[in-house]
Structure formats: C-alpha cells, structure tokens
Write a protein that holds these residues in place. Structure first.
Motif, mmCIF file in Angstrom:
data_model
loop_
_atom_site.group_PDB
_atom_site.id
_atom_site.type_symbol
_atom_site.label_atom_id
_atom_site.label_comp_id
_atom_site.label_asym_id
_atom_site.label_seq_id
_atom_site.Cartn_x
_atom_site.Cartn_y
_atom_site.Cartn_z
ATOM 1 N N ASN A 44 1.039 -1.061 -0.533
ATOM 2 C CA ASN A 44 -0.389 -0.294 -0.181
ATOM 3 C C ASN A 44 1.433 1.007 -0.136
ATOM 4 N N ASN A 45 0.287 1.825 -0.148
ATOM 5 C CA ASN A 45 1.047 3.533 -0.318
ATOM 6 C C ASN A 45 1.436 4.041 1.516
ATOM 7 N N THR A 46 1.160 3.397 2.288
ATOM 8 C CA THR A 46 2.019 3.798 3.846
ATOM 9 C C THR A 46 3.332 5.068 3.556
ATOM 10 N N SER A 47 2.832 5.924 4.259
ATOM 11 C CA SER A 47 4.584 6.575 3.922
ATOM 12 C C SER A 47 5.725 6.630 4.280
ATOM 13 N N PHE A 48 6.767 6.809 3.382
ATOM 14 C CA PHE A 48 7.993 6.508 3.154
ATOM 15 C C PHE A 48 8.386 7.073 4.979
ATOM 16 N N ASP A 49 7.604 8.041 5.685
ATOM 17 C CA ASP A 49 8.364 8.242 7.150
ATOM 18 C C ASP A 49 7.431 7.733 8.187
ATOM 19 N N SER A 50 6.586 6.684 7.953
ATOM 20 C CA SER A 50 5.863 5.474 8.807
ATOM 21 C C SER A 50 6.651 4.690 9.576
ATOM 22 N N ILE A 51 6.880 3.846 7.623
ATOM 23 C CA ILE A 51 7.687 2.560 7.641
ATOM 24 C C ILE A 51 9.338 2.809 8.072
ATOM 25 N N ILE A 52 9.833 3.540 7.869
ATOM 26 C CA ILE A 52 11.080 4.063 8.575
ATOM 27 C C ILE A 52 10.943 3.589 10.159
ATOM 28 N N ARG A 53 9.842 4.807 10.513
ATOM 29 C CA ARG A 53 9.446 4.136 12.030
ATOM 30 C C ARG A 53 9.444 3.193 12.421
ATOM 31 N N GLU A 54 9.147 2.084 11.638
ATOM 32 C CA GLU A 54 8.385 0.826 12.066
ATOM 33 C C GLU A 54 9.863 0.384 11.778
ATOM 34 N N ILE A 55 10.899 0.226 11.333
ATOM 35 C CA ILE A 55 11.681 -0.583 10.733
ATOM 36 C C ILE A 55 12.778 -1.213 11.782
ATOM 37 N N LYS A 56 13.238 -2.093 12.762
ATOM 38 C CA LYS A 56 14.162 -1.768 13.520
ATOM 39 C C LYS A 56 15.330 -1.713 13.145
ATOM 40 N N ILE A 57 16.323 -1.404 13.598
ATOM 41 C CA ILE A 57 17.656 -0.301 13.993
ATOM 42 C C ILE A 57 18.698 -1.669 14.942
ATOM 43 N N LYS A 86 9.810 1.469 -2.312
ATOM 44 C CA LYS A 86 10.542 1.783 -3.731
ATOM 45 C C LYS A 86 12.102 0.421 -4.307
ATOM 46 N N LEU A 87 11.045 -1.185 -4.622
ATOM 47 C CA LEU A 87 12.238 -2.055 -4.542
ATOM 48 C C LEU A 87 11.960 -2.261 -5.729
ATOM 49 N N LYS A 88 11.106 -2.494 -6.288
ATOM 50 C CA LYS A 88 11.016 -2.562 -8.128
ATOM 51 C C LYS A 88 11.770 -2.049 -8.974
ATOM 52 N N LYS A 89 12.260 -0.083 -8.148
ATOM 53 C CA LYS A 89 13.076 -0.549 -9.179
ATOM 54 C C LYS A 89 14.362 -0.679 -9.116
ATOM 55 N N LEU A 90 14.417 -1.316 -7.635
ATOM 56 C CA LEU A 90 16.212 -2.121 -8.045
ATOM 57 C C LEU A 90 16.033 -3.777 -8.561
ATOM 58 N N TYR A 91 14.744 -3.898 -8.730
ATOM 59 C CA TYR A 91 14.628 -5.405 -9.437
ATOM 60 C C TYR A 91 13.471 -5.359 -10.267
ATOM 61 N N ASP A 137 17.265 8.843 0.412
ATOM 62 C CA ASP A 137 17.285 10.351 0.498
ATOM 63 C C ASP A 137 16.029 10.838 1.572
ATOM 64 N N LEU A 138 16.057 11.931 1.993
ATOM 65 C CA LEU A 138 15.106 11.866 3.616
ATOM 66 C C LEU A 138 12.895 11.878 3.210
ATOM 67 N N ILE A 139 12.919 12.295 1.623
ATOM 68 C CA ILE A 139 11.714 11.638 1.979
ATOM 69 C C ILE A 139 11.463 10.207 0.436
ATOM 70 N N GLY A 140 12.287 10.023 0.860
ATOM 71 C CA GLY A 140 12.336 8.280 0.346
ATOM 72 C C GLY A 140 12.864 8.202 -1.176
ATOM 73 N N ASN A 141 13.093 8.737 -1.879
ATOM 74 C CA ASN A 141 14.219 8.137 -3.154
ATOM 75 C C ASN A 141 15.744 7.541 -2.487
#
Length: 423
Positions: A44-57, A86-91, A137-141
């Motif tokens: 889905n189109n969940t925002s990049f910022d929210s996705i980043i916050r969910e990923i463990k460090i 944006k994984l489909k850009k790499l794959y 980058d900070l906006i997900g590119n």
C-alpha cells in the motif's frame, strides 16, 4: 511450522544417516520457501516516514551473513513494504511471472542524519536469496545500493558476506570450487549517500591505520603516501603522518610511521616510528609541503637495499626565498625498519633580494652514488654536489641583469655502525 520442520528434518536424517551438509541445507530451504510464502507483503501507499519508524535498528559495526539458515522460524521474518521502499526500481522483474521474488526481512542502520540506510533481504525463487543495502534520501528516493550478502543452494558454491562500518563496506565474495577462495572489495559510503569503490591502495592504507591503532582524525591525510617496491611487487611502503600538534593549516608537527606491508595479507611486516621532536616533520614559517617515497636502488650492503623518504620544505618570505629537500634512508632490520641516513640535504636553496631586482642566491643539488668501498660492512655513499651561485643587479642601462657560476664538489658518507655520517 517449527514442529513440522523438525519432523521433516528427523525423517530426512533417519532415512539418510550419511547426508551431506548441502542436502540438509536443501531441507531447511524448503521450509524457508513455505514460510516465506505465508508472509504478507505490504504494497500500500503508507508514507515513507511511517515505514522508516517501524523498521528495527541494528548497531554498527556489524557483519551481515544472511543465508537460508537465517530464516528457519516465523519470527525470522518481518513485513516489507514493497511500494514505499521502491524495491521494484532495483528489481524490475519483481512482479513478473517465473521470477518469484519475495521481500522477507529488513533492518535499519544509522549512518547519517542526511539519509536513511535500510538492509532488505530478497528471496529470488527457491534457491537464491540476497540482502541489499539501500541508501534513501529523507523523502524516500533511492540514492544508491549495494548487495552485501548472498546465498544459493542449487550448487552451494558461492556466498557473499559483508562488514558494515560507519562509512565503509567491506564485501567478501566467497567461492568454493576446488578450495575456498575469497575476493575482498571495499566501498566508501560518502556523506551524500553514494557508495563508491575504494581502490586497493586506499584499502591497504586503511588496513595499516587500523593495525597501527591510529585515530583517523589525527592523521594528516594529504601527506599519506605509498609505493610498491619495484624489486618486490608483493611489498608496499606506506608512510602515515600522525598529527602531534596543530594550530592551523601551516603550523603543525607530525610523528612519522613508516611501514612495509604484505600486499596479499595486508599485514604490516616491518615498522618504524619517530616523534616530531626528532624527525624534522615540522611546519611553521618554513612550510612542510611534500613527502615522497624514493625507491631508487640504494644498495648499501650485499643483499641489502634501502629505500628513501624525501621531505620538502619552503619558506614564505619573499625577500628571503628558501627551499629544502631532504632524504632519509631505511633498511629492514628483523621485523622493524632502521634509519641509516637522517634528513640529508639533496636540494637546498636560499637567497636575499630587494623584491625588485637586486639580490643573490645559492642552489645546491646533491646526488647520492653508492661506492664500492665499505665501512662497517656498509658501502660508502659518494655525494656529488652541483652548486649554482647567482647574482641579480641593475645594470648601467637600468635593466635587471644576472650573473651566475656553477661549481661542483664531492663528499663521502660512511656508516659509523648506526647511521651514515660525513667522512
């Protein structure tokens, strides 16, 4: 699912008591396929910022050895948002029939406040998987990416493992054919998020700095030099200048580390250290501007070859121009290096003038020649000097004119048991 895996494995082992490791890995891989097939992928189109916050460090430095054995239990997996990352850009073939790509896990590392770094594991069909480090980058590119681990179970002949540091990737490509072979490549993670190859020379220098346990922030990087020995291509001379004191760009003192390195192992084999108090590596009104390695054939004894380190200084005064280049010679001595000639002048220039025309100067250039005569088992060194004396003046027509004369002389240096001195 874990109970089913254990049951399958026990049946497999009981039926083939002499099963090889590769066959066991195939059984585990089948479970990986089944488990991964049950994992939902977020698209889905969940925002990049929210996705980043969910990923463990994960903290660095760390070694990534992701392989099929890393994904046995359901909790080895986590959800990966394909669209937001944006994984489909790499794959580009991610959704194409027959490729069967699946993003199965991710984690984040903090390398910079200017970009995000995420490591994502991709299963490619039933027999391959890889982890890719991606800088956003900070906006997900996507800024850049690099595959940092890989595993395959079709033939079991290749793997990739990597070490991730604050601004560096060290990637080991491992191949088994007749025997295990490892090819290591290094990359620098730039401040803009780009991932660029580090040359073999840079990698060697980084290894030397690490072995010497030096702080990179206390090294005068512009004066680092290295050179492969012409008579021994597997050996490199490396000079590391350590800051002993620094006030500004031209006011500093440097300790000297001079080492020999095995190019195959990147291990230091011979080492020399000298403090700024005695090595002459000081920059003040007379500026230290260059350090060079000299590999001319200084054969100072039977089967003993020295190499040189040249240091250049110049003065900043216009009325009193000055420059000087010295050479020091080093030889192997056990597992260390020994200095046998200390800061001997090979070029010396000085003078005085009125900054308009009138003045005089003297330039001396010294050439070192190995003699056949010996003193204390070391060959004498013949120094042939060319002396140029110049005088400038205003002639009778009011024009600036010059007179000069050239002379030569010879000096002999002899080894006193510790170093070369004038005879």
């Amino acid at each position: 699912m874990k109970k089913r895996y254990i049951l399958i494995l026990l049946i497999f082992i009981s039926c083939t008591p002499k099963a090889k490791d590769k066959e066991e890995t195939v059984v585990k891989a089948q479970d990986v396929v089944e488990l991964a097939g049950d994992m939902p992928e977020k698209t889905n189109n969940t925002s990049f910022d929210s996705i980043i916050r969910e990923i463990k460090i994960k903290s660095i430095p760390l070694v990534d050895k992701t392989n099929f054995d890393s994904f046995i239990d359901p909790d080895d997996y986590n959800e990966v948002n394909i669209e937001a990352l944006k994984l489909k850009k790499l794959y580009p073939n991610f959704d194409k029939e027959g490729y069967n790509y699946k993003a199965i896990a991710s984690y984040r590392i903090e390398l910079s406040k200017e970009f995000y770094t995420i490591v994502i594991t991709i299963r490619k069909g039933d027999n391959e998987m890889e982890s890719v480090l991606i800088n956003y980058d900070l906006i997900g590119n996507i800024i850049d990416s690099k595959v940092i681990s890989y595993d395959e179970i079709a033939e079991g002949q290749s793997r990739i493992e990597s070490k991730i540091e604050e601004n560096k990737l060290t990637i080991n490509n491992i191949l088994w054919i007749d025997k295990k072979k490892i090819e290591t490549t290094s990359f620098q993670i730039k401040t803009n998020g780009k991932i660029e190859p580090i040359s073999q020379e840079e990698n060697l220098i980084d290894s030397v700095i690490e072995q010497l346990n030096l702080d990179k922030l206390k090294i005068k990087e512009e004066f680092i030099v290295s050179k492969v020995q012409p008579h021994n291509p597997n050996e490199t001379i490396v000079v590391i200048p350590e800051i002993a004191g620094e006030d500004d760009e031209h006011l500093f003192e440097l300790n000297s580390y001079i080492v020999l390195v095995d190019n195959t192992t990147q291990k230091i084999t011979h080492k020399y250290f000298e403090s700024s108090k005695t090595n002459g590596w000081v920059s003040d009104a007379v500026v230290l501007s260059e350090i060079l390695i000299d590999t001319a054939p200084y054969i100072i004894a039977q089967n003993t070859r020295a190499f040189g380190v040249r240091v250049f200084h110049y003065g900043m005064s216009k009325p009193n121009p000055y420059s000087n280049r010295t050479i020091s010679l080093f030889v192997k001595s056990g597992d260390t290096l020994k200095k046998v000639l200390h800061n001997y002048d090979v070029e010396d220039y000085g003078g005085e003038w009125d900054t308009q025309c009138a003045g005089e100067s003297t330039s001396i250039k010294n050439t070192l020649i190995m003699s056949k005569e010996k003193t204390n088992t070391y060959f004498d060194i013949i120094v042939k000097s060319t002396v140029l004396e110049s005088k400038t003046f205003v002639d009778e027509n009011g024009e600036c004119d010059e007179e000069s004369k050239t002379s030569s002389k010879t000096t002999v240096l002899q080894f006193d048991g510790k170093e070369y001195v004038k005879k």
